[in-house]
Design a protein around this motif. Structure first.
Motif, mmCIF file in Angstrom:
data_model
loop_
_atom_site.group_PDB
_atom_site.id
_atom_site.type_symbol
_atom_site.label_atom_id
_atom_site.label_comp_id
_atom_site.label_asym_id
_atom_site.label_seq_id
_atom_site.Cartn_x
_atom_site.Cartn_y
_atom_site.Cartn_z
ATOM 1 N N SER A 1 12.116 5.410 -1.487
ATOM 2 C CA SER A 1 10.953 5.764 -0.656
ATOM 3 C C SER A 1 11.334 6.535 0.597
ATOM 4 N N LYS B 1 4.037 2.072 0.064
ATOM 5 C CA LYS B 1 3.841 0.896 -0.787
ATOM 6 C C LYS B 1 5.176 0.305 -1.225
ATOM 7 N N GLN B 2 6.221 1.123 -1.249
ATOM 8 C CA GLN B 2 7.560 0.615 -1.553
ATOM 9 C C GLN B 2 8.210 0.030 -0.311
ATOM 10 N N ASP B 3 8.119 0.749 0.787
ATOM 11 C CA ASP B 3 8.694 0.272 2.050
ATOM 12 C C ASP B 3 7.861 0.842 3.184
ATOM 13 N N GLY B 4 7.114 -0.034 3.836
ATOM 14 C CA GLY B 4 6.227 0.401 4.902
ATOM 15 C C GLY B 4 6.928 1.091 6.044
ATOM 16 N N ARG C 1 1.628 -4.224 4.551
ATOM 17 C CA ARG C 1 1.748 -5.221 3.481
ATOM 18 C C ARG C 1 3.135 -5.196 2.837
ATOM 19 N N SER C 2 3.822 -4.080 2.907
ATOM 20 C CA SER C 2 5.152 -4.019 2.303
ATOM 21 C C SER C 2 6.277 -4.197 3.316
ATOM 22 N N ASN C 3 5.964 -3.984 4.600
ATOM 23 C CA ASN C 3 6.978 -4.172 5.638
ATOM 24 C C ASN C 3 6.262 -4.373 6.969
ATOM 25 N N GLN D 1 3.676 -10.865 5.966
ATOM 26 C CA GLN D 1 4.658 -10.142 5.155
ATOM 27 C C GLN D 1 6.074 -10.544 5.543
#
Length: 371
Positions: free
Chosen positions: A108, A130-133, A155-157, A181
């Motif tokens: 990402s 979405k993989q890594d905020g 939500r992801s980081n 999270q």
């Protein structure tokens, strides 16, 4: 045509050179002469060889001739193996949506090397965050104000909150989501990862998501209590008044035992705040989300103990018997077992307010005196 290197064709000392490079080599002919052996340099023109080579771990695109960095097929094959190789692709391919998306799917953080136009492409940025905020850092300014993008990133980081527009840092539900999270990340982490998280909490560059919240949020006692119940390590970023409060420290330790290390020094030896004691304490704190149990009849037994009727709000009732030395802590522990409750409960005792620090209170003192 040869599609891969064979040990018999190229001895071991030569073979790795085409696939790896120093941390950064200048894009010049001397770098090529230094790091690519002459026995392999002629293979750059062999397309089958190159397409096989880019699939090998450690292929150093920055040592390849400029024409290879402009070849969409070569770059697409490479970023599927190493998304960060996008950094050394020709600028025209950093504008290629398909190439950039493939790079991001592999890593990402390849978003960092995408063309500025794609950093403003909502779908491209969503794929990354979405993989890594944390990759919200590389997004266009306008997307840092986009609610869907920011929520997906958080939500992801949870640290993504720090890269969002300032208005989001006053959004208490978003701050709570960032803390949730981080709590999930701790729960899923192994021992080595947890050590890294603890190091990051103490780092001035990271801390916890709470460090990004506005002062109004952090000055709100009710919000802070909620925040510590979501992620105990946020105690590190709380003010000294919170760190010196037994109630707040207790809730932080209940969520994460390591939070005790961030409490005021005068509380760190408090017996009721030790992680083992907190873990065995089943009485919920004020305003905590937990089932309520109603304590009804309390009678002394002939042996000096107590018999207690206790019920749930749905009408389920049980009768529990205790010895002379039993406490409110014992009552709460027995009740959660009897009613199969996972966690803590509010005990509603007529004429008494009951909180987590009442666990040592004797049950005998709650029973009416014998006539």
């Amino acid at each position: 045509p040869r599609a891969s290197l064979q040990a018999k064709d190229h001895p071991e000392p030569c073979a790795p050179a085409i696939f790896s490079a120093p941390a950064r080599a200048p894009h010049c002919s001397c770098a090529m002469d230094t790091f690519v052996p002459s026995c392999l340099r002629s293979e750059w023109g062999n397309r089958d060889f190159v397409l096989a080579a880019v699939k090998r771990p450690g292929f150093a695109l920055r040592l390849a001739p400029g024409e290879l960095r402009k070849d969409p097929e070569v770059i697409l094959a490479l970023v599927k193996q190493n998304g960060l190789a996008l950094e050394d692709a020709d600028p025209a391919l950093k504008k290629d949506r398909e190439v950039v998306l493939e790079a991001i799917r592999h890593n990402s953080h390849a978003l960092r090397y995408a063309d500025v136009a794609l950093k403003a492409d909502r779908d491209v940025v969503l794929e990354a965050v979405k993989q890594d905020g944390h990759t919200l850092l590389w997004a266009a300014t306008e997307l840092k104000s986009d609610p869907e993008v920011v929520w997906a990133a958080v939500r992801s980081n949870g640290h993504a909150l720090g890269h969002a527009a300032d208005t989001f840092k006053a959004d208490r539900e978003l701050v709570r989501e960032a803390l949730r999270q981080q709590a999930r990340a701790w729960s899923d982490a192994d021992e080595a990862q947890r050590k890294k998280i603890l190091d990051d909490v103490r780092s001035p560059l990271y801390g916890t998501a709470l460090t990004h919240a506005t002062k109004d949020c952090r000055d709100d006692p009710a919000f802070m209590l909620d925040a510590l119940r979501l992620y105990g390590l946020a105690l590190y970023n709380a003010d000294q008044g919170i760190k010196g409060s037994r109630e707040y420290v207790f809730e932080a330790v209940r969520q994460n035992a390591a939070a005790l290390g961030y409490a005021a020094s005068g509380l760190q030896a408090d017996p009721l705040l030790q992680p083992d004691c907190v873990a065995q304490n089943h009485i919920a704190g004020d305003s905590a989300a937990a089932p309520t149990l109603l304590v009804g009849r309390i009678a002394r037994t002939s042996q000096g103990g107590t018999e207690i009727d206790i019920s749930r709000l749905n009408g389920d009732v049980c009768n529990l018997s205790f010895g002379q030395e039993a406490t409110l802590g014992d009552l709460a522990a027995a009740a959660v077992t009897q009613f199969a409750i996972d966690g803590v409960v509010h005990l509603c005792v007529p004429g008494s307010e009951v909180g987590p620090f009442d666990i040592a209170r004797s049950l005998v003192t709650l029973a009416p005196a014998e006539p």
